[in-house]
Enzyme design. Structure first.
Site, PDB file in Angstrom:
ATOM      1  N   ASP A   1      11.517   1.460   8.414  1.00 53.33           N
ATOM      2  CA  ASP A   1      12.432   0.425   8.886  1.00 53.33           C
ATOM      3  C   ASP A   1      11.784  -0.950   8.738  1.00 53.33           C
ATOM      4  O   ASP A   1      10.810  -1.258   9.423  1.00 53.33           O
ATOM      5  CB  ASP A   1      12.786   0.698  10.353  1.00 53.33           C
ATOM      6  CG  ASP A   1      13.932  -0.165  10.852  1.00 53.33           C
ATOM      7  OD1 ASP A   1      14.357  -1.076  10.114  1.00 53.33           O
ATOM      8  OD2 ASP A   1      14.406   0.069  11.983  1.00 53.33           O
TER       9      ASP A   1
ATOM     10  N   HIS B   1      13.441  -3.589   9.490  1.00 51.87           N
ATOM     11  CA  HIS B   1      13.962  -4.213  10.717  1.00 51.87           C
ATOM     12  C   HIS B   1      14.391  -5.659  10.522  1.00 51.87           C
ATOM     13  O   HIS B   1      14.456  -6.443  11.476  1.00 51.87           O
ATOM     14  CB  HIS B   1      12.893  -4.151  11.821  1.00 51.87           C
ATOM     15  CG  HIS B   1      13.448  -3.781  13.166  1.00 51.87           C
ATOM     16  ND1 HIS B   1      14.007  -4.699  14.011  1.00 51.87           N
ATOM     17  CD2 HIS B   1      13.524  -2.590  13.816  1.00 51.87           C
ATOM     18  CE1 HIS B   1      14.397  -4.093  15.125  1.00 51.87           C
ATOM     19  NE2 HIS B   1      14.129  -2.818  15.020  1.00 51.87           N
TER      20      HIS B   1
ATOM     21  N   GLU C   1      14.961   0.859   5.423  1.00 54.27           N
ATOM     22  CA  GLU C   1      16.060   0.370   6.261  1.00 54.27           C
ATOM     23  C   GLU C   1      15.985  -1.127   6.487  1.00 54.27           C
ATOM     24  O   GLU C   1      14.917  -1.680   6.730  1.00 54.27           O
ATOM     25  CB  GLU C   1      16.027   1.097   7.610  1.00 54.27           C
ATOM     26  CG  GLU C   1      17.095   0.644   8.573  1.00 54.27           C
ATOM     27  CD  GLU C   1      17.144   1.496   9.829  1.00 54.27           C
ATOM     28  OE1 GLU C   1      17.604   0.976  10.866  1.00 54.27           O
ATOM     29  OE2 GLU C   1      16.743   2.671   9.782  1.00 54.27           O
TER      30      GLU C   1
ATOM     31  N   GLU D   1      23.187  -1.474  10.706  1.00 51.63           N
ATOM     32  CA  GLU D   1      23.243  -1.415  12.168  1.00 51.63           C
ATOM     33  C   GLU D   1      23.786  -2.703  12.773  1.00 51.63           C
ATOM     34  O   GLU D   1      24.254  -2.702  13.907  1.00 51.63           O
ATOM     35  CB  GLU D   1      21.864  -1.115  12.745  1.00 51.63           C
ATOM     36  CG  GLU D   1      20.838  -2.222  12.570  1.00 51.63           C
ATOM     37  CD  GLU D   1      19.456  -1.800  13.045  1.00 51.63           C
ATOM     38  OE1 GLU D   1      18.989  -2.356  14.063  1.00 51.63           O
ATOM     39  OE2 GLU D   1      18.846  -0.925  12.405  1.00 51.63           O
TER      40      GLU D   1
ATOM     41  N   ASP E   1      26.727   1.582  13.638  1.00 49.03           N
ATOM     42  CA  ASP E   1      26.400   2.035  14.989  1.00 49.03           C
ATOM     43  C   ASP E   1      27.710   2.344  15.711  1.00 49.03           C
ATOM     44  O   ASP E   1      28.588   1.488  15.797  1.00 49.03           O
ATOM     45  CB  ASP E   1      25.613   0.952  15.720  1.00 49.03           C
ATOM     46  CG  ASP E   1      25.052   1.414  17.051  1.00 49.03           C
ATOM     47  OD1 ASP E   1      25.846   1.894  17.888  1.00 49.03           O
ATOM     48  OD2 ASP E   1      23.832   1.299  17.258  1.00 49.03           O
TER      49      ASP E   1
ATOM     50  N   HIS F   1      23.261   4.513  13.049  1.00 49.97           N
ATOM     51  CA  HIS F   1      22.225   3.925  13.906  1.00 49.97           C
ATOM     52  C   HIS F   1      22.492   4.350  15.342  1.00 49.97           C
ATOM     53  O   HIS F   1      23.626   4.296  15.805  1.00 49.97           O
ATOM     54  CB  HIS F   1      22.314   2.402  13.772  1.00 49.97           C
ATOM     55  CG  HIS F   1      21.378   1.622  14.617  1.00 49.97           C
ATOM     56  ND1 HIS F   1      21.795   0.928  15.732  1.00 49.97           N
ATOM     57  CD2 HIS F   1      20.048   1.399  14.515  1.00 49.97           C
ATOM     58  CE1 HIS F   1      20.761   0.289  16.260  1.00 49.97           C
ATOM     59  NE2 HIS F   1      19.689   0.562  15.555  1.00 49.97           N
TER      60      HIS F   1
END
Length: 381
Positions: free
Chosen positions: A183, A185, A209, A235, A257, A284
């Protein structure tokens, strides 16, 4: 049957639950939350409740349309998340009213179990190895890790080496038959992502990700065409319209999500759109039991479903755990790295209402951390 009452509960560690009651006695639960903005979402749920009280809870699509399009100003994380939790609760009511799990209402199950993955922490390779081993010990066959902490806009050799060493440590423990997802992020600039991705190809991550922040989704095509590693994002995208450009840019995995992107109703549509682009769905879910159950219900009925995130034991969970608010924990038990098909009506889990009401009295005030670089400038977290 009519909706007669809607309540919200602010529960530790950082979640918001909604309870939708009907005049027939059937109760539905959902999880409308933006991490760090729970109180704001709570207010949005209360306002949306004005549109739902007195209506038929089984008219889910109509309610979704009214909640999302019934005012001049639309969209965004807060509104989409408030809608998401209420939508989950309506699907829960619908399933319970017919005595079937939600995936039966979505066309029936296309699989009997869903593969799960868990988060690992640790900044040093040795700590990462221990964290991976701990996840394997509870039966998981896949993990996800942050690629880094704070990253300079143009990373140093040392920063890049640390990313590579950490992923290498995870792969060494996992071996060739288990998976690690990495990730980014949104902490990496595109320049850093393009420099690091080729160095990680030797470890064959399941996916990379969020290689850019969502507002820079228009740049993601600059990565998908330059690495063999599958690219994942989503996400912080909240509807089909926001997913379309990244699907067209060549991502391999879509990550809406269920508590942010409009709930079951919208995520099912995102999944269908993704299928057109040969993209897999991996929702997510670093949240609570209702969000997880909603993800699983979608997963059982979605052909292009890859794997499910879950947050049992994640470092964010301070003061409560995912299963603390569930009466029967058996349905969410891992079996050889999978969760077996949920068969109980509605979302398939039974919430401990007494525990939720007790927890709401203590509440929480979880906030996202604010990071800064050494020079004092704001850093993505």
């Amino acid at each position: 049957m009519r909706i007669s009452r809607i309540e919200t509960f602010l529960v530790p560690p950082r979640w918001l639950f909604v309870r939708v009651e009907t005049d027939s006695g059937i109760i539905g639960w959902g999880e409308p939350v933006v991490e760090g903005r729970s109180e704001t979402v709570r207010t949005a749920v209360e306002q949306l409740s004005e549109l739902l009280i007195g209506t038929d809870p089984l008219r889910i699509e109509d309610s979704w349309q009214v909640m999302t399009k019934g005012s001049f100003y639309r969209g965004g994380a807060i509104l989409a998340s408030a809608v998401a939790g209420l939508d989950q609760a309506l699907w829960d009511i619908h399933g319970k009213s017919l005595g079937v799990p939600v995936h039966q209402l979505l066309g029936g199950h296309v699989r009997d179990r869903i593969r799960m993955y868990g988060w690992i922490g640790g900044d040093e390779p040795a700590a990462i190895a221990d964290a991976v081993a701990a996840q394997l010990s509870v039966g998981l066959t896949a993990v996800k890790m942050n690629a880094s902490g704070r990253m300079s806009p143009i990373a140093s050799v040392a920063e890049i080496d640390e990313v590579v060493q950490r992923v290498a440590a995870a792969r060494e423990v996992l071996g060739p038959h288990r998976d690690v997802a990495v990730d980014f992020h949104g902490r990496f600039t595109l320049a850093n992502t393009r420099r690091v991705a080729p160095l990680l190809e030797q470890f064959h991550p399941l996916f990379l990700e969020e290689p850019t922040v969502p507002e820079n989704s228009h740049l993601i095509g600059g990565l998908t065409g330059s690495t063999s590693i599958p690219v994942a994002t989503g996400e912080r995208l909240y509807n089909r319209q926001e997913f379309l450009p990244v699907l067209q840019a060549g991502i391999a995995v879509a990550q809406p999500d269920l508590s942010h992107a409009g709930g079951i109703t919208e995520v099912r549509k995102i999944a269908s759109l993704a299928e057109i682009y040969d993209v897999q769905l991996a929702p997510h879910c670093p949240l609570g039991p209702l969000a997880l159950a909603a993800c699983l219900q979608v997963g059982f009925a979605t052909p292009n479903f890859l794997i499910q995130e879950q947050s049992i034991g994640i470092h964010y969970n301070q003061g409560a755990e995912v299963l603390d608010y569930v009466l029967d924990k058996t349905p969410l038990k891992f079996v050889d790295g999978f969760v077996e098909r949920l068969t109980a009506p509605g979302l398939g889990i039974e919430i401990d209402e007494d525990a939720v009401r007790r927890a709401d009295r203590s509440g929480h005030a979880w906030r996202s951390p604010v990071w800064r670089h050494a020079d004092g400038a704001y850093a993505e977290w």
